[in-house]
Motif scaffolding. Structure first.
Motif, mmCIF file in Angstrom:
data_model
loop_
_atom_site.group_PDB
_atom_site.id
_atom_site.type_symbol
_atom_site.label_atom_id
_atom_site.label_comp_id
_atom_site.label_asym_id
_atom_site.label_seq_id
_atom_site.Cartn_x
_atom_site.Cartn_y
_atom_site.Cartn_z
ATOM 1 N N GLY A 146 -1.305 30.559 -37.004
ATOM 2 C CA GLY A 146 -1.936 30.255 -35.463
ATOM 3 C C GLY A 146 -2.216 31.417 -35.042
ATOM 4 N N SER A 159 -5.108 35.403 -34.754
ATOM 5 C CA SER A 159 -6.283 35.603 -34.649
ATOM 6 C C SER A 159 -6.615 36.917 -35.600
ATOM 7 C CB SER A 159 -6.740 35.940 -33.230
ATOM 8 O OG SER A 159 -7.991 36.495 -33.211
ATOM 9 N N ALA A 207 -3.627 39.257 -34.153
ATOM 10 C CA ALA A 207 -2.693 39.000 -33.305
ATOM 11 C C ALA A 207 -2.008 37.443 -33.878
ATOM 12 C CB ALA A 207 -3.504 38.192 -31.850
ATOM 13 N N LEU A 208 -0.803 37.344 -33.283
ATOM 14 C CA LEU A 208 0.232 36.363 -33.984
ATOM 15 C C LEU A 208 0.739 35.690 -32.501
ATOM 16 C CD1 LEU A 208 1.033 38.139 -37.020
ATOM 17 C CD2 LEU A 208 0.140 35.869 -37.090
ATOM 18 N N PRO A 209 1.300 34.429 -32.638
ATOM 19 C CA PRO A 209 2.466 34.547 -31.681
ATOM 20 C C PRO A 209 3.679 35.259 -31.947
ATOM 21 C CG PRO A 209 1.691 32.133 -32.882
ATOM 22 C CD PRO A 209 1.253 33.296 -33.550
ATOM 23 N N GLY A 217 -1.557 30.093 -29.125
ATOM 24 C CA GLY A 217 -0.791 30.698 -28.105
ATOM 25 C C GLY A 217 -0.697 32.028 -27.981
ATOM 26 N N LEU A 218 -2.006 32.609 -28.337
ATOM 27 C CA LEU A 218 -2.181 33.938 -28.330
ATOM 28 C C LEU A 218 -2.420 34.403 -27.072
ATOM 29 C CD1 LEU A 218 -4.397 33.943 -31.711
ATOM 30 C CD2 LEU A 218 -1.839 34.213 -31.342
ATOM 31 N N ARG A 219 -1.948 35.770 -26.711
ATOM 32 C CA ARG A 219 -2.315 36.614 -25.479
ATOM 33 C C ARG A 219 -3.748 37.297 -25.675
ATOM 34 N NH1 ARG A 219 2.299 34.135 -24.506
ATOM 35 N NH2 ARG A 219 2.931 34.215 -22.538
ATOM 36 N N LYS A 220 -3.945 37.510 -27.131
ATOM 37 C CA LYS A 220 -5.240 38.358 -27.195
ATOM 38 C C LYS A 220 -5.892 37.774 -28.477
ATOM 39 C CE LYS A 220 -3.934 43.218 -26.316
ATOM 40 N NZ LYS A 220 -3.532 44.373 -26.917
ATOM 41 N N ASP A 221 -7.311 37.283 -28.214
ATOM 42 C CA ASP A 221 -7.964 36.710 -29.310
ATOM 43 C C ASP A 221 -9.239 36.784 -28.809
ATOM 44 O OD1 ASP A 221 -8.901 34.897 -31.320
ATOM 45 O OD2 ASP A 221 -8.389 33.071 -30.359
ATOM 46 N N ASN A 230 -5.760 41.446 -20.404
ATOM 47 C CA ASN A 230 -7.147 41.914 -20.866
ATOM 48 C C ASN A 230 -8.001 42.046 -19.641
ATOM 49 O OD1 ASN A 230 -6.177 41.691 -23.722
ATOM 50 N ND2 ASN A 230 -6.132 39.562 -23.127
ATOM 51 N N SER A 232 -9.015 38.764 -34.941
ATOM 52 C CA SER A 232 -9.784 39.838 -33.959
ATOM 53 C C SER A 232 -8.984 39.626 -32.692
ATOM 54 C CB SER A 232 -11.147 39.852 -34.078
ATOM 55 O OG SER A 232 -11.795 41.066 -33.461
ATOM 56 N N ALA A 233 -7.980 40.369 -32.550
ATOM 57 C CA ALA A 233 -7.360 40.304 -31.222
ATOM 58 C C ALA A 233 -7.963 41.071 -30.163
ATOM 59 C CB ALA A 233 -5.708 40.703 -31.628
ATOM 60 N N GLU A 234 -8.254 42.194 -30.388
ATOM 61 C CA GLU A 234 -9.037 42.978 -29.273
ATOM 62 C C GLU A 234 -10.223 43.667 -29.440
ATOM 63 O OE1 GLU A 234 -6.203 45.618 -27.353
ATOM 64 O OE2 GLU A 234 -5.965 46.869 -29.252
ATOM 65 N N ASP A 239 2.402 41.723 -26.438
ATOM 66 C CA ASP A 239 1.195 40.977 -26.425
ATOM 67 C C ASP A 239 0.887 40.202 -28.081
ATOM 68 O OD1 ASP A 239 0.363 42.463 -24.302
ATOM 69 O OD2 ASP A 239 -0.674 43.659 -25.602
#
Lengths: 468, 468
Positions: free
Chosen positions: A418, A420, A346-348, B181-185, A158, A422-424, A380
């Motif tokens: 687990g 989010s 976003a998710l694992p 474990g998120l790449r984007k959050d 990011n 709001s990912a980006e 991602d």
């Protein structure tokens, strides 16, 4: 207020304090959901002028809303409708201060448009990899304040991962010169990453030192048709293992998402027959021959293993662009189909198959006929999980009746995995109450303590990110 | 104090509250410069127990010093000599909580030894790339608290870049579960990166979710002999351009550094004749053949252009190890030669040639005959710029007479180039006054405000990083 306005005019020049005429470019957000009214739009031309504006606002207990290219998606960069906030536009601060090719860094002012920065890097034979739909008008300051993501995160990270140093005007109107170009610097708390993603609530980013990368010798794109979402995840794992850092993109498109593209943009070629899931892979390599060999090897294995049942590698740069164009046309095709509910989640990666399957069942039970438009950056773990009205149901009715409930159901499931909510895109005004509801009290407590410590008067972008 | 001790025994079990016998493994730092004395060494076995210990210390206004493997180099993890601080050892918390191969993450407790974590990843066919000399005894919690660097930073980043989420016990004794474990959050302030590198002064890291990477198919190492430091920088630029993310190491060794190795470890083969500068390159690639082709191509170009005048590529894995062994023997050879002044500095890569040339002249003028041992991670701009007594001068006399002055001269020049006086070792107790002197007042003000906001009683590792 006229005292403050006079002082602002003296600080930045009368031509750069805007009050009259059409200011909607500053006062209305890009998605046109927030219609604010500013006391004035102030356009400083230097860091010293930004600091002067902040000090003046502080003296007059007037809050500030920093703004870059005004392309944010959560209403974080437009004023409220009180007519009492100063809109601080960084748009005049566009200078590239220094490009250091040996250090692979560039120092640039906050108002520089992302595309201009990409071009500056390219002119030096280098790459600034941040890339997103708004790149023609978003600014690097806004990208950092919102920790922008985009299409190259899998390989390059990011906005946060691309930034080495910042220059910031604090809420006290002081200038913090943290424009380090160092890869290693363990001298105290990480202030840089605190400002990145803080959406203008802790200070004003005025400049940044960013990482540059070598330009790959060749980039190649392929499509693979996969029988299931589980197969897509298995293919991602294989591609990462085989291609490592060469894998620069891994995008997911569900059948209905591509069907919408076919319906609304019939002239766009779709080289593979419709499949439950289609994946776009992008590979960077030293040469075109190496890129093709590697991609064909991975896809060959995927076909053998049943992870894919069909695949095509772009024959040319033009064909690569065409494959990306398919992916990028999904939001446009959705817009043609009518308003819809957008979820930037976003998710694992390991949780995505279960989420997609169960969430789909849940939503179809709640709203029979609901149409799910699932696509995004699988590499991602970032899905654009959008919900379209059932065929024939007016979009406005669908939204009015279901938006709030469906959002909560989606976010509940995301958080349970687990993930989010709001990912980006960030929090801004739109997801402020969501943050208050869904973040742990311990995390919220620390965030409020930090806000109070750095901006005790609460003058920086109040009501955004954290509730007042 | 006996009330507190009784309560601590009740919280973690009497066997895990140590007061008697030889506690030097906890109370004396690895370099034996700090000899502290703890009220007790407390060894909790779970996050809940850590939280209980913190709450008890808080009730009794007793400060805590968190400790991992006690391998830090700046005295940040040992108690002071008051006998009133609780030494909180995370050593019992070693569990791997979860390895998620599809998500490429592992969640691990803070006391897990780095090498054990590397092995866990390897057993799953994956790579945890953090690698440093102390890996057999340092712990992941300490690595994160000090943002450890090491030998793989060029490709994989510091500990910070390898961490996705944290679990932290706050100074209030609450547990923050930020094990994402998120790449984007993008949901709020970046608390994770605030704790990383905070050296135990803001809370206790009890667990972390870390990124895993695919294991490269093959790794290959080469040496190149370069005529000048400018040539080394040019070769770095070429290697980055040609090898991109494949370049996993680029280490610099000045002639005298290798001469010391030859003198003290004559049995170690040095495959190239002595040169002003020798560079070690490491490349990761899908196969050994590709690695060799790429390395030979780059070195061929370097020889043609005069950036190198000699080069050798390792013929085997054993030879690769032998080349690394040369590089890693420099600090040991230095130790054989006697005590010396160590500088862990970072500079923009582009500033290194000027710095090395001018600093050498300055130091040789100040202390005729001084011997400079210059080596380090050129690819990260991180030099170990060490100063050895002139031939025949006792090391102790040299240090007593010159250490303070020479340190200041080096740091002055480093700061003038936009560098850092602590690249990867951190601040701890050793560089606390240096931080206070050399950081900008604006940055220090923000750091103090954050410390005050999160730890108002000042109980977490006081006197480390920030002066009391």
């Amino acid at each position: 207020m006229s005292l403050l306005l006079d002082a602002l005019r003296a600080a930045v020049g009368p031509a750069h304090v805007l009050r009259d005429g059409d200011l909607s470019a500053y006062e209305v957000d890009w998605r046109k959901r927030y219609h604010g009214r500013a006391l004035a739009v102030v356009r400083p031309g230097s860091t010293a002028e930004v600091a002067a504006v902040v000090r003046l606002c502080r003296e007059h207990a007037t809050s500030l809303v920093p703004q870059g290219g005004n392309t944010g998606l959560v209403g974080g960069g437009v004023p409220d409708d009180s007519g009492r906030q100063v809109l601080l536009s960084l748009g005049r601060m566009q200078r590239i201060r220094q490009l250091d090719a040996d250090n692979l860094t560039v120092t640039v002012e906050a108002g520089c448009v992302l595309q201009a920065l990409q071009q500056t890097a390219a002119d030096a034979g280098l790459l600034f990899p941040l890339s997103l739909a708004a790149e023609g008008s978003c600014t690097i300051g806004g990208n950092l304040a919102s920790n922008a993501g985009g299409t190259q995160v899998l390989r390059y990270g990011n906005a946060r991962e691309l930034c080495l140093g910042l220059e910031v005007v604090t809420p006290q109107g002081e200038v913090w010169d943290g424009l380090s170009g160092l890869r290693k610097d363990n001298t105290g708390y990480d202030l840089r990453d605190l400002f990145i993603g803080s959406e203008g609530t802790l200070g004003v980013i005025t400049a940044a030192t960013l990482k540059l990368h070598p330009r790959p010798g060749a980039t190649m794109t392929a499509l693979a048709a996969c029988p299931s979402i589980e197969a897509c995840v298995a293919l991602l794992r294989r591609a990462r293992q085989r291609l490592d850092a060469g894998l620069t993109g891994f995008e997911l498109m569900e059948r209905f998402a591509l069907a919408l593209v076919a319906q609304h943009f019939p002239s766009l070629p779709q080289p593979l027959p419709a499949a439950p899931w289609t994946v776009l892979l992008e590979l960077a390599a030293p040469s075109e021959a190496q890129a093709r060999d590697s991609l064909e090897a991975v896809l060959g294995e995927a076909l053998d293993s049943g992870e894919a049942h069909d695949a095509v590698v772009a024959e040319s740069l033009a064909q690569s662009h065409a494959l990306w164009h398919l992916r990028e046309s999904i939001p446009l095709a959705q817009a043609e189909e009518g308003l819809n509910i957008k979820n930037d989640i976003a998710l694992p990666v390991s949780a995505i198959p279960g989420f997609v399957t169960e969430m789909g069942d849940t939503l179809r039970a709640l709203v029979p006929g609901i149409r799910l438009v699932t696509f995004g950056h699988l590499g991602d773990g970032n899905l654009h999980y959008n919900l379209q009205a059932p065929q024939g149901v007016p979009a406005a009715d669908f939204l009015a009746q279901h938006e709030a409930v469906l959002n909560q159901r989606v976010y509940d499931a995301v958080m349970a995995c687990g993930g989010s909510f709001s990912a980006e895109h960030g929090i801004g005004a739109l997801k402020c109450s969501e943050l208050a509801r869904r973040k742990s009290p311990v995390a919220l407590g620390m965030m409020r303590a930090i806000k109070q410590a750095l901006d005790p008067q609460g003058l920086m972008n109040p009501g955004r990110l954290l509730q007042p």
